[in-house]
Design a protein around this motif. Sequence first.
Motif, mmCIF file in Angstrom:
data_model
loop_
_atom_site.group_PDB
_atom_site.id
_atom_site.type_symbol
_atom_site.label_atom_id
_atom_site.label_comp_id
_atom_site.label_asym_id
_atom_site.label_seq_id
_atom_site.Cartn_x
_atom_site.Cartn_y
_atom_site.Cartn_z
ATOM 1 N N GLY A 17 0.824 -1.200 0.000
ATOM 2 C CA GLY A 17 0.000 0.000 0.000
ATOM 3 C C GLY A 17 0.857 1.248 0.000
ATOM 4 N N LEU A 18 0.316 2.311 0.598
ATOM 5 C CA LEU A 18 1.016 3.593 0.637
ATOM 6 C C LEU A 18 2.157 3.514 1.645
ATOM 7 N N ALA A 19 3.360 3.694 1.163
ATOM 8 C CA ALA A 19 4.553 3.670 2.017
ATOM 9 C C ALA A 19 4.847 5.098 2.463
ATOM 10 N N LYS A 20 4.498 5.397 3.700
ATOM 11 C CA LYS A 20 4.742 6.735 4.246
ATOM 12 C C LYS A 20 6.104 6.840 4.912
ATOM 13 N N VAL A 21 6.680 5.690 5.254
ATOM 14 C CA VAL A 21 7.999 5.656 5.887
ATOM 15 C C VAL A 21 8.899 4.709 5.109
ATOM 16 N N SER A 22 10.174 4.958 5.199
ATOM 17 C CA SER A 22 11.158 4.112 4.538
ATOM 18 C C SER A 22 12.142 3.627 5.588
ATOM 19 N N PRO A 23 12.500 2.356 5.594
ATOM 20 C CA PRO A 23 12.125 1.337 4.629
ATOM 21 C C PRO A 23 10.706 0.825 4.857
ATOM 22 N N PHE A 24 10.128 0.284 3.785
ATOM 23 C CA PHE A 24 8.785 -0.277 3.786
ATOM 24 C C PHE A 24 8.925 -1.765 3.515
ATOM 25 N N GLU A 25 8.250 -2.596 4.299
ATOM 26 C CA GLU A 25 8.400 -4.042 4.168
ATOM 27 C C GLU A 25 7.087 -4.704 3.784
ATOM 28 N N ILE A 26 7.186 -5.695 2.911
ATOM 29 C CA ILE A 26 6.045 -6.529 2.543
ATOM 30 C C ILE A 26 6.477 -7.985 2.714
ATOM 31 N N ILE A 27 5.670 -8.753 3.424
ATOM 32 C CA ILE A 27 5.940 -10.182 3.592
ATOM 33 C C ILE A 27 5.234 -10.939 2.470
ATOM 34 N N VAL A 28 5.987 -11.763 1.759
ATOM 35 C CA VAL A 28 5.439 -12.531 0.639
ATOM 36 C C VAL A 28 4.460 -13.572 1.200
ATOM 37 N N PRO A 29 3.200 -13.549 0.738
ATOM 38 C CA PRO A 29 2.177 -14.424 1.328
ATOM 39 C C PRO A 29 2.243 -15.885 0.894
ATOM 40 N N ARG A 30 2.785 -16.145 -0.286
ATOM 41 C CA ARG A 30 2.902 -17.530 -0.761
ATOM 42 C C ARG A 30 4.006 -17.602 -1.813
ATOM 43 N N THR A 31 4.582 -18.767 -1.948
ATOM 44 C CA THR A 31 5.658 -18.981 -2.904
ATOM 45 C C THR A 31 5.131 -18.841 -4.328
ATOM 46 N N GLY A 32 5.894 -18.138 -5.172
ATOM 47 C CA GLY A 32 5.506 -17.998 -6.565
ATOM 48 C C GLY A 32 6.199 -16.823 -7.225
#
Length: 88
Positions: free
Chosen positions: A48-63
């Motif tokens: 989504g909207l990254a208001k701070v850096s660093p911004f992290e996203i956890i990969v929900p499934r392999t692919g």
Amino acid sequence: MNFKYGDGNYNEGDVIVVKLDKQANVILLDPTNFSNFKNGRKYSYYGGLAKVSPFEIIVPRTGHWYLVVNLGGYAGTVNYSVSVISNS
């Protein structure tokens, strides 16, 4: 819409770390949703909207995934770098 993207194969639980020089949208899409995004159709995403850096996203499934960075239609550019913390 202007956007930058990269793609790759990631494992469930990997953490994608995005460092930005300004606020931006950072979204993770599977191939179907990336196609929908590019073609202006409804899509689902992680992130989504990254208001701070660093911004992290956890990969929900392999692919295969696409990481998109954009300013949501606003003018300008955003500089960013991406790293991945592997779960394996």
